[in-house]
Design an enzyme around this catalytic site. Structure first.
Site, mmCIF file in Angstrom:
data_model
loop_
_atom_site.group_PDB
_atom_site.id
_atom_site.type_symbol
_atom_site.label_atom_id
_atom_site.label_comp_id
_atom_site.label_asym_id
_atom_site.label_seq_id
_atom_site.Cartn_x
_atom_site.Cartn_y
_atom_site.Cartn_z
ATOM 1 N N HIS A 134 0.875 -1.177 0.000
ATOM 2 C CA HIS A 134 0.000 0.000 0.000
ATOM 3 C C HIS A 134 0.919 1.235 0.000
ATOM 4 C CE1 HIS A 134 -2.852 2.911 1.804
ATOM 5 N NE2 HIS A 134 -3.813 2.080 1.462
ATOM 6 N N ASP A 211 2.736 -5.029 8.003
ATOM 7 C CA ASP A 211 1.551 -4.187 7.832
ATOM 8 C C ASP A 211 0.341 -5.121 7.911
ATOM 9 O OD1 ASP A 211 -0.635 -2.866 6.866
ATOM 10 O OD2 ASP A 211 0.346 -2.037 5.090
ATOM 11 N N GLN A 214 -4.783 -5.500 6.659
ATOM 12 C CA GLN A 214 -5.776 -6.377 6.030
ATOM 13 C C GLN A 214 -5.741 -7.808 6.564
ATOM 14 O OE1 GLN A 214 -8.128 -5.336 4.108
ATOM 15 N NE2 GLN A 214 -7.367 -3.292 3.644
ATOM 16 N N LYS A 237 -10.669 -0.884 10.517
ATOM 17 C CA LYS A 237 -10.783 -2.068 9.660
ATOM 18 C C LYS A 237 -11.170 -3.313 10.456
ATOM 19 C CE LYS A 237 -7.543 -0.301 6.244
ATOM 20 N NZ LYS A 237 -8.253 0.185 5.055
ATOM 21 N N CYS A 375 -4.694 2.527 -3.731
ATOM 22 C CA CYS A 375 -3.437 2.985 -3.110
ATOM 23 C C CYS A 375 -2.313 1.968 -3.312
ATOM 24 C CB CYS A 375 -3.605 3.275 -1.619
ATOM 25 S SG CYS A 375 -4.695 4.646 -1.289
#
Ligand code: PLP
Length: 417
Positions: A134, A211, A214, A237, A375
């Protein structure tokens, strides 16, 4: 084993229709159609328990934290710190001091780039990221490289969207100072073999940032088992509020890192001659924090624990398989991101139809998908496409909703034929 622990191990049968009752927004109609919300990778909807918890905070507990000796400040501080402890348990961090509240994933990565980066990275050093990051895991490192003279190395992925790990070993050397890599890609859905990446990196004594924007909502995260040095995610999220996120960092590393921002709360004492910094985690939490955000995040974690992450993972995987099969049957549709291990994210393109047109027509049917580069412009560049349409699923979505997406896509194809 205690009764409570026994109960936690029992898998509660998952009833999606019952779960949907917890999310008031799912009753929305869009232009006469029941809403189908397939933009969960951008942000998730909030259960009533989170909404009510934030309301309770403002009705009964609102005060600034850490500073007051009065009743409300004590309650707000207690609840804020209880949220930190709940996050610690949720990701199985060893110490509470390793949980730093941020605005979200983006700020957490910027914190590491500015603090770890400016403490440990200099001219000629190297940082490894991947081609599927991202923008928030690309640009902070580019800014750091501009300032310090360090260099970015980028692990490529193949046309299925799987990282070419052999390249990682080729990049690692004594100048490598950090690997910063996405756990689950937001535009391809790929679940990266992060445990293996951490093992390889650590064999070269290189720390790893994951990261988790997600991954955190789809699977149980155990930072000690993953072995990562940093793990970042956003509250919004995982069914919590916006404006709150988490940086997990190993204590010994965080202790060596310089503060990111200066201000109240992050100091022990200030004089014009010398300022001393506060202990962890407060050294990295300058200014009034997002108190309602942390408390709302705790309520979201409580909610997820109640549903059970194992139930969530199992149901979402079933839904992903169903949706993949249905979308694959549509001629003219090409899935972008076909890795063996995937999160519930389906990016696709339709021959000769721009994704924005797809998104607009689906919106008329009440179906919310995301269109664009998500992104991740380098991912679009890899496939030589400007954009994709992305349907990202949650445990509150149903197979009937997937069927409506398929019908919607067929309508798009008809309009353009
Ligand atoms: N990383 C990934 C993989 C993401 O999907 C996102 C958001 O979509 C981010 C980072 C940035 O998250 P936020 O905007 O919440 O800071």
């Amino acid at each position: 084993m205690k009764l409570q622990e026994n109960l936690e191990k029992v898998s509660i049968p998952f009833d999606v229709y019952k779960v949907r009752e917890d999310f008031p927004i799912l009753k929305t109609t869009v232009r006469g159609n029941p809403l189908v919300y397939f933009d969960n990778a951008a942000t998730t909807q909030k259960p009533i328990s989170v909404i009510e918890r934030i309301r309770k905070y403002y009705e009964q507990e609102n005060s600034n934290v850490h500073r007051g000796v009065h009743y409300l400040s004590e309650i707000a501080t207690k609840e804020f710190e209880a949220a930190r402890e709940q996050v610690r348990k949720f990701i199985n961090a060893e110490f509470k001091e390793e949980i730093i509240f941020t605005r979200g994933t983006t700020e957490a990565i910027n914190l590491v780039a500015n603090s770890f980066g400016k403490t440990f990275i200099g001219q000629g050093d190297e940082i490894i990221i991947s081609e599927m990051e991202h923008h928030s895991n690309i640009v902070p490192w580019q800014l750091l490289c501009e300032e310090t003279g360090a260099k970015l190395r980028v692990i490529p992925f193949d046309d299925n969207g799987e990282l070419i790990l052999d390249e990682l070993e080729k990049f690692l050397n004594e100048r490598t100072k950090l690997i910063s890599i996405v756990h689950v890609s937001n535009s391809l859905g790929t679940v990266n073999p992060v445990k293996k990446i951490v093992e390889i990196a650590h064999s070269y004594a290189v720390p790893v940032l994951l990261d988790g924007a997600q991954s955190i909502m789809h699977q149980k995260i155990d930072v000690q088992d993953l072995g990562c040095d940093f793990f970042v995610f956003s509250g919004h999220k995982i069914y919590g509020p916006t404006g709150i996120g988490v940086l997990y960092g190993k204590k010994d590393l965080l202790e060596k890192m310089r503060p990111y921002q200066g201000g109240g709360d992050m100091i022990k004492s200030v004089t014009f001659q010398k300022t001393t910094y506060n202990d962890l985690p407060y050294k990295f939490e300058a200014g009034t924090p997002n108190i309602e955000g942390a408390i709302g995040l705790r309520a979201a974690i409580d909610y997820l624990n109640e549903i059970g992450l194992e139930n969530i993972a199992q149901y979402e995987n079933e839904l992903l398989n169903y949706a993949t099969e249905k979308l694959s049957q549509i001629s003219n549709l090409k899935l972008i991101g076909t890795a063996k291990s995937k999160g519930p994210i389906l990016s696709f393109i339709l021959e000769n139809i721009h994704p924005h047109d797809v998104g607009t027509i689906l919106d008329y049917e009440g179906i919310a998908v995301r269109t664009g580069h998500h992104c991740t412009q380098p991912v679009m560049e890899h496939f030589k496409i400007p954009a994709t349409t992305r349907a990202s699923l949650s445990f509150y979505n149903t197979k009937e909703e997937v069927d409506r997406l398929v019908q919607g896509i067929q309508k798009v194809i008809k309009v353009f034929s």
